[in-house]
Design a protein around this motif. Structure first.
Motif, PDB file in Angstrom:
ATOM      1  N   SER A  70      44.827  42.656  35.327  1.00  0.00           N
ATOM      2  CA  SER A  70      45.731  42.230  34.263  1.00  0.00           C
ATOM      3  C   SER A  70      45.363  40.810  33.839  1.00  0.00           C
ATOM      4  O   SER A  70      44.595  40.121  34.514  1.00  0.00           O
ATOM      5  CB  SER A  70      47.176  42.277  34.751  1.00  0.00           C
ATOM      6  OG  SER A  70      47.381  41.280  35.739  1.00  0.00           O
ATOM      7  N   LYS A  71      45.938  40.374  32.730  1.00  0.00           N
ATOM      8  CA  LYS A  71      45.669  39.008  32.269  1.00  0.00           C
ATOM      9  C   LYS A  71      46.152  37.988  33.300  1.00  0.00           C
ATOM     10  O   LYS A  71      45.497  36.973  33.524  1.00  0.00           O
ATOM     11  CB  LYS A  71      46.344  38.761  30.920  1.00  0.00           C
ATOM     12  CG  LYS A  71      45.717  39.545  29.788  1.00  0.00           C
ATOM     13  CD  LYS A  71      46.182  39.090  28.428  1.00  0.00           C
ATOM     14  CE  LYS A  71      47.601  39.440  28.150  1.00  0.00           C
ATOM     15  NZ  LYS A  71      48.000  39.164  26.750  1.00  0.00           N
ATOM     16  N   GLY A 119      46.456  44.083  27.472  1.00  0.00           N
ATOM     17  CA  GLY A 119      46.688  43.290  28.672  1.00  0.00           C
ATOM     18  C   GLY A 119      45.866  43.659  29.887  1.00  0.00           C
ATOM     19  O   GLY A 119      46.052  43.096  30.956  1.00  0.00           O
ATOM     20  N   THR A 120      44.921  44.605  29.749  1.00  0.00           N
ATOM     21  CA  THR A 120      44.083  45.028  30.874  1.00  0.00           C
ATOM     22  C   THR A 120      42.625  44.707  30.562  1.00  0.00           C
ATOM     23  O   THR A 120      42.133  45.003  29.475  1.00  0.00           O
ATOM     24  CB  THR A 120      44.237  46.536  31.136  1.00  0.00           C
ATOM     25  OG1 THR A 120      45.614  46.824  31.376  1.00  0.00           O
ATOM     26  CG2 THR A 120      43.425  46.968  32.339  1.00  0.00           C
TER      27      THR A 120
END
Length: 148
Positions: A70-71, A119-120
Motif C-alpha cells: 500500500s502507499k 493505492g496499491t
C-alpha cells in the motif's frame, strides 16, 4: 528403386528428410524445462516471497518495496517522494506515479519511479545515474579589457 505407396510408412532412407535440431525430442525437453523454470522464477517466486511476509514488515525494515504494498507501507519503507503525478483512467481508476530523487552530488541525481493503482503498488523502475550537464554560456562571452 522402391516406390512409395500412400498406405505404406516405409520410406527409403535416401528420401527421408533429416529432423531439424529444434524438433529433436531432447532439445524440446530442455526448452520446456527452461520455460517451466522461467515461469517459476518470474511468476511463482514473488508470490512465495509475499506469502512468507504478507504484511511486508521485513521489506519495510530492509527499506525495500514490493508489488502489492500500500502507499502507507511504501512511505514507511522509503519515505515520501519528491513528486506525485496523479491521473485517472477512462474507467475512473486513480493512478499515481511517485518520483524519488537520490542526489549523489550536486551534479549527479538518480531517479526511482513507483506506480500505484487505487493505492496499491503495481510496479516501478530505477533510472540510474544521469549527470546534469553544465549550463552552456554564450559562444562569445564578453570579457572586460584591462585599462591601460
Amino acid at each position: 528403386m522402391e516406390q512409395i505407396t500412400s498406405g505404406s510408412t516405409d520410406i527409403p532412407a535416401s528420401l527421408q528428410q533429416p529432423v531439424s535440431f529444434i524438433r529433436q525430442k531432447p532439445v524440446r525437453l530442455v526448452i520446456y524445462a527452461g520455460l517451466i523454470l522461467f515461469l517459476i522464477l518470474i511468476v511463482i517466486w514473488p508470490l512465495i516471497t509475499q506469502l512468507r511476509d504478507p504484511s511486508f514488515e521485513k521489506h519495510i525494515v530492509e527499506h525495500r518495496v514490493m508489488v502489492g504494498m500500500s502507499k502507507e507501507q511504501v512511505l514507511q519503507a522509503w519515505g515520501g517522494p519528491q513528486t506525485i503525478n496523479t491521473t485517472f483512467t477512462d474507467d475512473g481508476i486513480r493512478q499515481e506515479e511517485w518520483i524519488f530523487e537520490d542526489w549523489e552530488s550536486t551534479s549527479v541525481v538518480k531517479h526511482r519511479y513507483l506506480y500505484f493503482e487505487e493505492g496499491t503498488l503495481i510496479g516501478g523502475w530505477f533510472q540510474g545515474s544521469g549527470e546534469r550537464l553544465p549550463v552552456q554560456g554564450p559562444s562569445n562571452p564578453h570579457s572586460p579589457k584591462p585599462k591601460s
